[in-house]
Scaffold this active site. Structure first.
Site, mmCIF file in Angstrom:
data_model
loop_
_atom_site.group_PDB
_atom_site.id
_atom_site.type_symbol
_atom_site.label_atom_id
_atom_site.label_comp_id
_atom_site.label_asym_id
_atom_site.label_seq_id
_atom_site.Cartn_x
_atom_site.Cartn_y
_atom_site.Cartn_z
ATOM 1 N N ASN A 35 138.715 45.921 -11.136
ATOM 2 C CA ASN A 35 137.892 46.571 -10.119
ATOM 3 C C ASN A 35 138.728 46.809 -8.871
ATOM 4 O O ASN A 35 139.684 46.080 -8.590
ATOM 5 C CB ASN A 35 136.629 45.763 -9.786
ATOM 6 N N HIS A 47 139.216 42.987 -17.437
ATOM 7 C CA HIS A 47 138.405 43.304 -16.260
ATOM 8 C C HIS A 47 139.301 43.977 -15.226
ATOM 9 O O HIS A 47 140.475 43.624 -15.086
ATOM 10 C CB HIS A 47 137.802 42.025 -15.666
ATOM 11 N N SER A 76 134.151 49.290 -11.098
ATOM 12 C CA SER A 76 134.171 48.009 -11.791
ATOM 13 C C SER A 76 134.188 48.273 -13.291
ATOM 14 O O SER A 76 133.386 49.055 -13.800
ATOM 15 C CB SER A 76 132.943 47.179 -11.411
ATOM 16 N N HIS A 133 151.147 41.699 -17.052
ATOM 17 C CA HIS A 133 151.596 41.228 -15.750
ATOM 18 C C HIS A 133 152.723 42.084 -15.193
ATOM 19 O O HIS A 133 152.788 42.327 -13.976
ATOM 20 C CB HIS A 133 152.023 39.768 -15.841
ATOM 21 N N HIS A 185 134.805 44.455 -23.600
ATOM 22 C CA HIS A 185 134.745 43.437 -24.647
ATOM 23 C C HIS A 185 135.079 44.143 -25.968
ATOM 24 O O HIS A 185 134.406 45.090 -26.366
ATOM 25 C CB HIS A 185 133.361 42.795 -24.697
ATOM 26 N N HIS A 241 133.760 24.009 -13.917
ATOM 27 C CA HIS A 241 133.000 23.092 -14.764
ATOM 28 C C HIS A 241 133.591 22.978 -16.170
ATOM 29 O O HIS A 241 133.214 22.088 -16.925
ATOM 30 C CB HIS A 241 131.524 23.500 -14.824
ATOM 31 N N ARG A 279 137.824 48.272 -4.651
ATOM 32 C CA ARG A 279 136.689 48.589 -3.785
ATOM 33 C C ARG A 279 137.135 48.677 -2.321
ATOM 34 O O ARG A 279 138.183 48.133 -1.935
ATOM 35 C CB ARG A 279 135.610 47.510 -3.905
#
Length: 286
Positions: free
Chosen positions: A124, A122, A108, A156, A112, A186, A126
């Site tokens: 990751n 980001h 992972s 991309h 920043h 939200h 697994r």
């Protein structure tokens, strides 16, 4: 007792994630004139203190390029806690209600950046195993606070090439999944400019699925490093920095409220600092 026929496959996957970690750490340190990763072993203990695996948390802070970047690997096992067991059952994992044992290994990464013109990122990958099932998951997504369309296109394109080499339908499918997964309900907005995301990948051909997962990991540096190098010298204003800190607030909200990996890591008792490595060093809310 006969050996688990999956033991060799588990070992191969765990070794691959460690190799990828070493390559990424070396590439990131090559960009930094002085800053280096601090490496901390992590452990996961069972209820009676027994060994349930662990990994390495590698974090670099205060660099010329990276304000904070973490590259973690882990290989853990044991029995799922009831909340995680129920979540797996709801996803349709065969036999998990009767037998909560699991094994998981992965890498992972969250970066920043120091310069607001360089996007956070980001990645990751697994492998997950239970007595009744196995699968791969992972992906990568770009998170600029100041978007440059050519950077988005490059990122991309690298991921699409990795997907197309294995299945011409993967990129469209996994891009759409990323757009859905990295959405912040939200706030009614995406976390960044997307990438790819996949989970529960089990075509029945373990070798093919592992090869695809390796391809996603191998695509990361070619996807991200050119974008980083392109923006290193871009002048940044106080307003740019303010924009960056506010965008980091969105990132923190997403990871604490919605991210599946964060929830799983905390529910299964893994090292909390390693699980929360993804959080930015500084953030701001309007």
């Amino acid at each position: 007792m006969a050996p688990d026929p999956f033991d060799a496959r588990k070992a191969a996957a765990s070794a691959w994630f460690a190799t990828l970690r070493d390559r990424i750490v070396a590439a990131f340190e090559a960009l930094e004139p002085e800053a280096r990763f601090a490496v901390t072993p992590t452990t996961r203990s069972g209820p009676a203190g027994e060994d349930h695996g662990g990994g390495r948390m590698s974090v670099l802070r205060g660099g010329r390029v990276f304000e904070k970047v973490g590259v973690n690997i882990s290989t853990v096992w044991g029995s799922l806690a009831p909340p995680a067991q129920r979540a797996m059952a709801a996803r349709g994992v065969p036999g998990i209600e009767a037998d909560p044992r699991f094994w998981a290994s992965g890498i992972s990464l969250v970066a920043h950046m120091t310069n607001p013109h360089t996007p956070a990122v980001h990645m990751n990958t697994r492998m997950f195993w239970t007595p009744g099932a196995w699968w791969f998951g992972g992906g990568a997504d770009l998170n600029p606070c100041i978007e440059y369309p050519e950077d988005t296109a490059h990122f991309h394109a690298a991921l699409k090439a990795a997907c197309d080499a294995h299945d011409p339908g993967y990129y469209a499918r996994f891009k759409a999944w990323a757009d859905e997964y990295f959405f912040i309900p939200h706030r009614s907005r995406a976390r960044g400019v997307g990438g790819i995301f996949y989970d529960d990948l089990n075509t029945g051909d373990w070798e093919a699925d592992f090869a695809f997962t390796r391809a996603v990991g191998e695509a990361f540096l070619p996807a991200f490093l050119p974008v980083t190098e392109r923006r290193l010298g871009t002048p940044a204003s106080a307003r740019d920095r303010d924009c960056q800190l506010i965008h980091r607030g969105l990132y923190a909200e997403y990871n604490l409220v919605y991210d599946r990996g964060t929830k799983f890591g905390l529910e299964t008792g893994h090292n909390a600092d390693a699980v929360l490595m993804s959080l930015p060093p500084l953030a701001k809310w309007p």
